[in-house]
Design a protein around this motif. Structure first.
Motif, PDB file in Angstrom:
ATOM      1  N   SER A 182     -16.530  34.235 -18.001  1.00 18.44           N
ATOM      2  CA  SER A 182     -15.585  33.233 -17.964  1.00 18.44           C
ATOM      3  C   SER A 182     -16.275  32.407 -16.770  1.00 18.44           C
ATOM      4  CB  SER A 182     -14.332  34.304 -17.104  1.00 18.44           C
ATOM      5  OG  SER A 182     -14.601  34.656 -15.585  1.00 18.44           O
ATOM      6  N   ALA A 183     -15.396  31.249 -16.337  1.00 17.16           N
ATOM      7  CA  ALA A 183     -15.738  30.316 -15.308  1.00 17.16           C
ATOM      8  C   ALA A 183     -14.545  29.546 -14.767  1.00 17.16           C
ATOM      9  CB  ALA A 183     -16.653  29.205 -16.126  1.00 17.16           C
ATOM     10  N   THR A 184     -14.145  30.519 -13.877  1.00 14.27           N
ATOM     11  CA  THR A 184     -12.972  29.977 -13.156  1.00 14.27           C
ATOM     12  C   THR A 184     -13.267  29.363 -11.697  1.00 14.27           C
ATOM     13  OG1 THR A 184     -12.584  32.270 -12.228  1.00 14.27           O
ATOM     14  CG2 THR A 184     -11.578  31.834 -14.327  1.00 14.27           C
ATOM     15  N   GLU A 185     -12.286  28.955 -11.161  1.00 15.91           N
ATOM     16  CA  GLU A 185     -12.486  28.509  -9.896  1.00 15.91           C
ATOM     17  C   GLU A 185     -13.076  29.632  -8.931  1.00 15.91           C
ATOM     18  OE1 GLU A 185      -9.207  26.324  -8.428  1.00 15.91           O
ATOM     19  OE2 GLU A 185      -9.325  24.792  -9.714  1.00 15.91           O
ATOM     20  N   GLU A 186     -12.237  30.869  -9.196  1.00 17.35           N
ATOM     21  CA  GLU A 186     -12.510  32.032  -8.224  1.00 17.35           C
ATOM     22  C   GLU A 186     -14.074  32.657  -8.717  1.00 17.35           C
ATOM     23  OE1 GLU A 186     -12.512  34.531  -5.422  1.00 17.35           O
ATOM     24  OE2 GLU A 186     -10.979  33.155  -5.994  1.00 17.35           O
ATOM     25  N   ASP A 187     -14.635  32.333  -9.796  1.00 17.03           N
ATOM     26  CA  ASP A 187     -15.955  32.649 -10.091  1.00 17.03           C
ATOM     27  C   ASP A 187     -16.857  31.754  -9.402  1.00 17.03           C
ATOM     28  OD1 ASP A 187     -15.254  34.536 -11.961  1.00 17.03           O
ATOM     29  OD2 ASP A 187     -15.090  33.085 -13.797  1.00 17.03           O
ATOM     30  N   LEU A 188     -16.504  30.323  -9.090  1.00 13.16           N
ATOM     31  CA  LEU A 188     -17.386  29.524  -8.605  1.00 13.16           C
ATOM     32  C   LEU A 188     -17.479  29.965  -7.202  1.00 13.16           C
ATOM     33  CD1 LEU A 188     -19.095  26.952  -8.424  1.00 13.16           C
ATOM     34  CD2 LEU A 188     -16.975  25.571  -8.398  1.00 13.16           C
ATOM     35  N   ARG A 189     -16.251  29.931  -6.483  1.00 17.47           N
ATOM     36  CA  ARG A 189     -16.380  30.654  -5.179  1.00 17.47           C
ATOM     37  C   ARG A 189     -17.220  31.652  -4.673  1.00 17.47           C
ATOM     38  NH1 ARG A 189     -10.447  29.709  -6.009  1.00 17.47           N
ATOM     39  NH2 ARG A 189      -9.721  27.995  -5.025  1.00 17.47           N
ATOM     40  N   ASP A 190     -16.972  32.676  -5.852  1.00 13.87           N
ATOM     41  CA  ASP A 190     -17.906  33.913  -5.649  1.00 13.87           C
ATOM     42  C   ASP A 190     -19.269  33.446  -5.635  1.00 13.87           C
ATOM     43  OD1 ASP A 190     -18.070  36.616  -4.790  1.00 13.87           O
ATOM     44  OD2 ASP A 190     -18.560  36.734  -7.128  1.00 13.87           O
ATOM     45  N   ILE A 191     -19.899  32.628  -6.766  1.00  7.91           N
ATOM     46  CA  ILE A 191     -21.049  32.357  -6.827  1.00  7.91           C
ATOM     47  C   ILE A 191     -21.451  31.608  -5.547  1.00  7.91           C
ATOM     48  CG2 ILE A 191     -22.577  30.770  -8.088  1.00  7.91           C
ATOM     49  CD1 ILE A 191     -20.962  31.638 -10.655  1.00  7.91           C
ATOM     50  N   ILE A 192     -20.878  30.649  -5.081  1.00  3.85           N
ATOM     51  CA  ILE A 192     -21.138  29.924  -3.919  1.00  3.85           C
ATOM     52  C   ILE A 192     -21.096  30.606  -2.599  1.00  3.85           C
ATOM     53  CG2 ILE A 192     -20.499  27.975  -2.456  1.00  3.85           C
ATOM     54  CD1 ILE A 192     -21.577  27.229  -5.314  1.00  3.85           C
ATOM     55  N   ARG A 193     -20.436  31.477  -2.579  1.00  2.00           N
ATOM     56  CA  ARG A 193     -20.551  32.564  -1.359  1.00  2.00           C
ATOM     57  C   ARG A 193     -21.634  33.242  -1.323  1.00  2.00           C
ATOM     58  NH1 ARG A 193     -15.388  36.565  -0.599  1.00  2.00           N
ATOM     59  NH2 ARG A 193     -16.323  36.880  -2.630  1.00  2.00           N
ATOM     60  N   MET A 194     -22.103  33.779  -2.543  1.00  2.00           N
ATOM     61  CA  MET A 194     -23.058  34.554  -2.427  1.00  2.00           C
ATOM     62  C   MET A 194     -24.565  33.765  -2.384  1.00  2.00           C
ATOM     63  SD  MET A 194     -22.339  37.928  -2.923  1.00  2.00           S
ATOM     64  CE  MET A 194     -24.122  38.346  -3.429  1.00  2.00           C
ATOM     65  N   ARG A 195     -24.518  32.843  -2.853  1.00  2.00           N
ATOM     66  CA  ARG A 195     -25.622  31.738  -2.746  1.00  2.00           C
ATOM     67  C   ARG A 195     -25.789  31.307  -1.279  1.00  2.00           C
ATOM     68  NH1 ARG A 195     -26.522  26.856  -5.809  1.00  2.00           N
ATOM     69  NH2 ARG A 195     -28.441  27.317  -5.098  1.00  2.00           N
ATOM     70  N   ALA A 196     -24.842  31.188  -0.459  1.00  2.00           N
ATOM     71  CA  ALA A 196     -24.741  30.666   0.795  1.00  2.00           C
ATOM     72  C   ALA A 196     -25.205  31.711   1.654  1.00  2.00           C
ATOM     73  CB  ALA A 196     -23.497  30.045   1.361  1.00  2.00           C
ATOM     74  N   GLU A 197     -25.164  33.023   1.430  1.00  2.00           N
ATOM     75  CA  GLU A 197     -25.779  34.079   2.057  1.00  2.00           C
ATOM     76  C   GLU A 197     -27.127  34.483   1.879  1.00  2.00           C
ATOM     77  OE1 GLU A 197     -24.284  35.979   4.717  1.00  2.00           O
ATOM     78  OE2 GLU A 197     -22.490  34.745   4.546  1.00  2.00           O
TER      79      GLU A 197
END
Length: 223
Positions: free
Chosen positions: A76-91
Motif C-alpha cells: 500500500s502507499a497511503t499517507e500514513e505509509d509515507l509519514r512512517d517512512i519519512i519518520r524512519m528516514r529522518a531518524e
C-alpha cells in the motif's frame, strides 16, 4: 565455488527485481495491485522461479507484500505509509551521514561531489524533458543518497536506509508527475547539504538532510 548457472540465475532475478521495482516506483504497478507470477513472467521474462525469487526480494524491501493464500501484491502507499517512512528516514539517515562524515576520506568526498554533479545534470535534463528524464533524475538522486551513506562503515545501516529510500521513491515520482515536486528546490537542498559536508559541519549537514527528507511530506500535502 558458485556455478556459472547460479550466477546467471541471480543476475536474472536481479534484473526482474529491478524492473518490477522501477514499475512500482513509477506507478505502472499501482499500490495494492495483485502480482501474478505468470503475468509477470510474460511481461519481464525469466522463469516462474526467477519471478518468484524477485518478488520475495522485493517483499524483504517492503515494496511487495506476500500472503500464503492470496499470493503477492504491491504494498500500500497511503499517507500514513509515507509519514512512517519519512519518520524512519529522518531518524536513521542522519546517523548514517554523521558516521560517514566521521569516517569518510578525501576519496569519499570526491565520489560525493561526483554524485552531486550527476544529480545537477539530471535536474537540468528533467526540467527540459520531464517525461523522458524522470527515471534518470530519480536514479541520480538515489545514487547521491547512496553516496551519503557509503562511508558510514555499517552494511546494515546502508541496507536499511537504502530500503527506506526505495520505499519513498513512488511518492516522490508521483509528486513529480503531478507538479508538486520542484527539481530545482531538490537540487538547491542537495547543494547546501554537500557544502556543509565539505565544510565538515555535521550539524548543518544533518539539518539539511532532515529538511530534504521531510520536504516530501510538504510536497505531498501531508501534515
Amino acid at each position: 565455488m558458485f556455478s556459472r548457472k547460479g550466477q546467471d540465475d541471480r543476475s536474472i532475478v536481479a534484473l526482474i527485481a529491478g524492473a518490477v521495482r522501477r514499475d512500482i516506483s513509477f506507478g505502472d504497478l499501482p499500490p495494492d495491485a495483485k502480482l501474478k507470477i505468470e503475468e509477470l513472467r510474460r511481461r519481464y521474462g525469466g522463469s516462474n522461479h526467477s519471478v518468484r525469487e524477485a518478488l520475495t526480494q522485493l517483499t524483504a524491501e517492503g515494496l511487495v507484500e506476500a500472503n500464503a493464500q492470496r499470493g503477492f501484491r504491491v504494498s500500500s502507499a497511503t499517507e500514513e505509509d509515507l509519514r512512517d517512512i519519512i519518520r524512519m528516514r529522518a531518524e536513521l539517515d542522519p546517523i548514517g551521514l554523521r558516521w560517514s562524515m566521521e569516517r569518510g576520506d578525501v576519496a569519499w568526498e570526491g565520489r560525493l561531489m561526483a554524485a552531486g554533479h550527476a544529480a545537477d545534470r539530471a535536474t537540468e535534463q528533467v526540467l527540459a524533458e520531464p517525461e523522458v528524464s524522470a527515471l534518470a533524475w530519480d536514479e541520480a538522486g538515489r545514487a547521491f543518497h547512496a553516496a551519503l551513506m557509503e562511508a558510514c562503515g555499517s552494511p546494515r545501516l546502508i541496507a536499511v536506509t537504502a530500503r527506506l529510500y526505495d520505499q519513498s521513491r513512488r511518492f516522490r515520482l508521483a509528486n513529480l508527475r503531478e507538479g508538486l515536486c520542484d527539481p530545482r528546490a531538490v537540487a538547491h537542498r542537495q547543494k547546501a547539504l554537500l557544502t556543509a559536508i565539505l565544510d565538515h559541519d555535521q550539524h548543518a549537514a544533518t539539518d539539511h538532510l532532515v529538511a530534504d527528507i521531510e520536504s516530501d511530506l510538504a510536497r505531498a500535502g501531508v501534515r
